[in-house]
Design a protein around this motif. Sequence first.
Motif, PDB file in Angstrom:
ATOM      1  N   GLU B  17       0.832  -1.206   0.000  1.00 37.87           N
ATOM      2  CA  GLU B  17       0.000   0.000   0.000  1.00 37.87           C
ATOM      3  C   GLU B  17       0.867   1.255   0.000  1.00 37.87           C
ATOM      4  O   GLU B  17       2.060   1.233   0.292  1.00 37.87           O
ATOM      5  N   ARG B  18       0.217   2.371  -0.277  1.00 37.31           N
ATOM      6  CA  ARG B  18       0.862   3.677  -0.312  1.00 37.31           C
ATOM      7  C   ARG B  18       0.669   4.359   1.038  1.00 37.31           C
ATOM      8  O   ARG B  18      -0.425   4.357   1.587  1.00 37.31           O
ATOM      9  N   ALA B  19       1.750   4.953   1.554  1.00 40.83           N
ATOM     10  CA  ALA B  19       1.678   5.664   2.833  1.00 40.83           C
ATOM     11  C   ALA B  19       1.920   7.148   2.590  1.00 40.83           C
ATOM     12  O   ALA B  19       2.873   7.523   1.893  1.00 40.83           O
ATOM     13  N   THR B  20       1.086   7.971   3.175  1.00 39.26           N
ATOM     14  CA  THR B  20       1.235   9.424   3.058  1.00 39.26           C
ATOM     15  C   THR B  20       1.274  10.019   4.461  1.00 39.26           C
ATOM     16  O   THR B  20       0.295   9.941   5.208  1.00 39.26           O
ATOM     17  N   LEU B  21       2.421  10.601   4.807  1.00 36.32           N
ATOM     18  CA  LEU B  21       2.648  11.164   6.133  1.00 36.32           C
ATOM     19  C   LEU B  21       2.775  12.676   6.000  1.00 36.32           C
ATOM     20  O   LEU B  21       3.432  13.171   5.091  1.00 36.32           O
ATOM     21  N   SER B  22       2.192  13.392   6.956  1.00 36.53           N
ATOM     22  CA  SER B  22       2.162  14.842   6.899  1.00 36.53           C
ATOM     23  C   SER B  22       2.969  15.460   8.039  1.00 36.53           C
ATOM     24  O   SER B  22       3.000  14.948   9.160  1.00 36.53           O
ATOM     25  N   CYS B  23       3.603  16.587   7.750  1.00 32.13           N
ATOM     26  CA  CYS B  23       4.336  17.369   8.745  1.00 32.13           C
ATOM     27  C   CYS B  23       4.000  18.828   8.487  1.00 32.13           C
ATOM     28  O   CYS B  23       4.177  19.322   7.372  1.00 32.13           O
ATOM     29  N   ARG B  24       3.530  19.512   9.519  1.00 33.06           N
ATOM     30  CA  ARG B  24       3.169  20.925   9.395  1.00 33.06           C
ATOM     31  C   ARG B  24       3.976  21.747  10.390  1.00 33.06           C
ATOM     32  O   ARG B  24       4.085  21.388  11.565  1.00 33.06           O
ATOM     33  N   ALA B  25       4.532  22.856   9.912  1.00 31.68           N
ATOM     34  CA  ALA B  25       5.347  23.746  10.752  1.00 31.68           C
ATOM     35  C   ALA B  25       4.541  24.952  11.210  1.00 31.68           C
ATOM     36  O   ALA B  25       3.660  25.429  10.481  1.00 31.68           O
TER      37      ALA B  25
END
Lengths: 122, 106
Positions: B17-25
């Motif tokens: 599967e595809r993994a999408t991880l987010s990081c917000r500053a």
Amino acid sequence: QVQLVESGGGVVQPGRSLRLSCAASGFSFSNYGMHWVRQAPGKGLEWVAVIWYDGSNKYYADSVKGRFTISRDNSKNTLYLQMNGLRAEDTAVYYCASQDGYNSAWGALDYWGQGTLVTVSS
Amino acid sequence: EIVLTQSPGTLSLSPGERATLSCRASQSVSSYLAWYQQKPGQAPRLLIFGASNWATGIPDRFSGSGSGTDFTLTISRLEPEDFAVYYCQYYGDSPPTFGPGTKVDL
């Protein structure tokens, strides 16, 4: 190949001191900034301190400022962390890490040691 | 101090599967953003620096994107060895801060 090997961890009573060392090999140590990063048991990564490649600048996390001192000996390819006034909340695995970028002020951490465990407990 | 927020806290997926991880500053970090992978009992490993540049030896199923305040780490097809915790880090000034991490598990 690049190797970073930490030593000096152990069990220490609150209020006491400990000095960590990080022996570097496989790269031009004197041309790269070096960091200490710690990880409390079961927790995330916490940046502790950085020293620039030539030792001209040092910065610390607020949580250790005034208690910890980072230094380096470029003739011995070794990084140090002097930890005074240790507290229970300083218990963690301490990693040294080298910073990407030749003679750079800041960079990502491209190589890490295996870590050394510091436990502060009475 | 720049604060990094990562989402989701845990991502449950299967191999392939595809993994999408987010990081917000909390404010713009330009492209001074790195991603690290950490497996249990191991030191972190640098995956991506400069928001989108591969570190040495990192397979191209890992990719980073974004600039300013919003960043993404994508793993195109999860391999069994990719199940780990992923951290983003700002490194452009003091203090260089880490996000709280995203755990990718089965």
